[in-house]
Design a protein around this motif. Structure first.
Motif, PDB file in Angstrom:
ATOM      1  N   ALA A 142     -15.081   0.269 -11.758  1.00 11.54           N
ATOM      2  CA  ALA A 142     -15.405   0.361 -10.332  1.00 11.54           C
ATOM      3  C   ALA A 142     -16.843  -0.066 -10.065  1.00 11.54           C
ATOM      4  O   ALA A 142     -17.125  -0.799  -9.108  1.00 11.54           O
ATOM      5  N   ILE A 143     -17.756   0.393 -10.912  1.00 13.37           N
ATOM      6  CA  ILE A 143     -19.164   0.002 -10.748  1.00 13.37           C
ATOM      7  C   ILE A 143     -19.301  -1.501 -10.985  1.00 13.37           C
ATOM      8  O   ILE A 143     -19.992  -2.204 -10.237  1.00 13.37           O
ATOM      9  N   ASP A 156     -18.912  -8.125  -6.989  1.00 12.33           N
ATOM     10  CA  ASP A 156     -18.630  -8.572  -5.624  1.00 12.33           C
ATOM     11  C   ASP A 156     -19.923  -8.843  -4.865  1.00 12.33           C
ATOM     12  O   ASP A 156     -20.029  -9.816  -4.104  1.00 12.33           O
ATOM     13  N   ALA A 157     -20.924  -7.987  -5.072  1.00  8.44           N
ATOM     14  CA  ALA A 157     -22.204  -8.159  -4.366  1.00  8.44           C
ATOM     15  C   ALA A 157     -22.974  -9.370  -4.869  1.00  8.44           C
ATOM     16  O   ALA A 157     -23.825  -9.905  -4.165  1.00  8.44           O
ATOM     17  N   SER A 158     -22.679  -9.801  -6.101  1.00 13.48           N
ATOM     18  CA  SER A 158     -23.407 -10.943  -6.681  1.00 13.48           C
ATOM     19  C   SER A 158     -23.021 -12.268  -6.047  1.00 13.48           C
ATOM     20  O   SER A 158     -23.772 -13.244  -6.139  1.00 13.48           O
ATOM     21  N   GLY A 159     -21.837 -12.331  -5.425  1.00 10.32           N
ATOM     22  CA  GLY A 159     -21.373 -13.581  -4.838  1.00 10.32           C
ATOM     23  C   GLY A 159     -20.811 -14.570  -5.835  1.00 10.32           C
ATOM     24  O   GLY A 159     -20.488 -15.707  -5.470  1.00 10.32           O
ATOM     25  N   GLU A 190     -26.896  -7.222 -16.424  1.00  8.05           N
ATOM     26  CA  GLU A 190     -25.987  -8.073 -17.188  1.00  8.05           C
ATOM     27  C   GLU A 190     -25.403  -9.178 -16.314  1.00  8.05           C
ATOM     28  O   GLU A 190     -25.323 -10.345 -16.719  1.00  8.05           O
ATOM     29  N   ILE A 191     -24.993  -8.835 -15.103  1.00  6.71           N
ATOM     30  CA  ILE A 191     -24.445  -9.845 -14.202  1.00  6.71           C
ATOM     31  C   ILE A 191     -25.533 -10.809 -13.746  1.00  6.71           C
ATOM     32  O   ILE A 191     -25.271 -11.997 -13.487  1.00  6.71           O
ATOM     33  N   GLY A 192     -26.786 -10.336 -13.710  1.00  4.98           N
ATOM     34  CA  GLY A 192     -27.894 -11.241 -13.418  1.00  4.98           C
ATOM     35  C   GLY A 192     -28.024 -12.349 -14.440  1.00  4.98           C
ATOM     36  O   GLY A 192     -28.376 -13.490 -14.102  1.00  4.98           O
ATOM     37  N   MET A 208     -27.831  -4.759  -7.047  1.00  3.90           N
ATOM     38  CA  MET A 208     -27.453  -3.352  -6.929  1.00  3.90           C
ATOM     39  C   MET A 208     -27.817  -2.824  -5.549  1.00  3.90           C
ATOM     40  O   MET A 208     -27.108  -1.989  -4.981  1.00  3.90           O
ATOM     41  N   ARG A 209     -28.903  -3.336  -4.969  1.00  2.45           N
ATOM     42  CA  ARG A 209     -29.262  -2.955  -3.595  1.00  2.45           C
ATOM     43  C   ARG A 209     -28.179  -3.436  -2.631  1.00  2.45           C
ATOM     44  O   ARG A 209     -27.750  -2.698  -1.740  1.00  2.45           O
ATOM     45  N   SER A 210     -27.713  -4.670  -2.834  1.00  4.39           N
ATOM     46  CA  SER A 210     -26.666  -5.220  -1.974  1.00  4.39           C
ATOM     47  C   SER A 210     -25.361  -4.441  -2.103  1.00  4.39           C
ATOM     48  O   SER A 210     -24.582  -4.355  -1.155  1.00  4.39           O
ATOM     49  N   ALA A 211     -25.115  -3.877  -3.296  1.00  4.60           N
ATOM     50  CA  ALA A 211     -23.887  -3.117  -3.534  1.00  4.60           C
ATOM     51  C   ALA A 211     -23.991  -1.672  -3.061  1.00  4.60           C
ATOM     52  O   ALA A 211     -23.014  -0.918  -3.158  1.00  4.60           O
TER      53      ALA A 211
END
Length: 261
Positions: free
Chosen positions: A79-80, A86-89, A138-140, A211-214
């Motif tokens: 979930a996290i 999703d927030a990463s685009g 990690e997604i960064g 993470m701010r966007s999420a």
């Protein structure tokens, strides 16, 4: 046949001609601007190629390291991960999030969107927000195409050392191998490792943004790395490490998110 094998099989004079003309690297890729990082990067390999290379590594890891059996942990991590992804685009990535049963305090991402968290890190994190901070990091790496850049740098260094070895052999004879090895070390410590440290700090910055966007608090990234610093006091010398020191990382994160009181 690999690129390096083809280079090694070329006659010396022809190799110098090819390298001098730039014919080895130019067809494979070029410097391009990465919109996530705002800087230009050398990329000689495609994301598709990297995903293929990482697929077997992902299968091997799952065969060697058991998954956490508690499905609540797997669901929490998923979930996290999905919220951050999703927030990463990054919509063209086949994300997969797995918690592995290991006491190691670590997480990783493979090209193609395979993200692994070890149980030790999950247990160390005090909240979903702290897990989100690591997930964002990690997604960064994926958004910044760091894996492609690192592999491209290493390929370019290998080609450069091979060319230097050919040139030095005419001047230094039997000592050419030693000179080329020294050059390789200089490039590793002077170019590849500093770039790796830069990548880690870039991933931190991108992680805080996503993470701010999420909907997570960026201050959780600071609190997590403070906890990591207390848990992992022994660090290698910064110039010999692929990662920034905990102190350097915390200073950068506090500037992005504000200090945690």
């Amino acid at each position: 046949m690999s690129l390096m094998h083809r280079l090694n099989s070329l006659p010396r004079r022809r190799l110098l001609q090819v390298l001098g003309a730039g014919a080895v690297l130019a067809p494979l890729g070029a410097c391009s601007e990465n919109l996530a990082t705002g800087r230009r990067q050398l990329v000689l390999v495609s994301d598709e190629m990297l995903a293929q290379l990482s697929h077997q590594a992902w299968l091997d890891l799952q065969a060697q390291t058991p998954r956490v059996e508690d499905e609540r942990i797997q669901q929490r991590l998923g979930a996290i991960g999905r919220a951050i992804a999703d927030a990463s685009g990054l919509t063209n990535v086949n994300w997969e999030f797995v918690a592995f049963e290991s006491a190691e305090v670590n997480a990783f991402v493979l090209p193609g969107g395979k993200v692994g968290f070890f149980r030790g890190l999950i247990d160390l994190a005090a909240s979903d927000g702290e897990i989100a901070a690591v997930m964002g990091h990690e997604i960064g790496h994926v958004a910044a195409r760091h894996a492609a850049e690192r592999l491209s740098q290493q390929l370019a260094v290998s080609v450069g050392v091979r060319a230097a070895q050919v040139l030095l052999s005419e001047e230094m004879g039997e000592h050419a191998d030693e000179a080329a090895a020294a050059l390789g070390l200089g490039l590793m410590y002077g170019v590849v490792l500093p770039y790796s440290r830069q990548h880690e700090l870039e991933a931190d910055r991108l992680g805080v943004d996503v993470m701010r966007s999420a909907g997570y608090a960026p201050a959780d990234a600071v609190s997590f790395w403070r906890r990591m610093s207390a848990d992992n006091a022994a660090q290698p010398l910064a110039w010999l490490s692929t990662h920034p020191t905990n102190e350097e990382r915390l200073v950068a994160l506090e500037q992005l998110a504000g200090p945690v009181r």
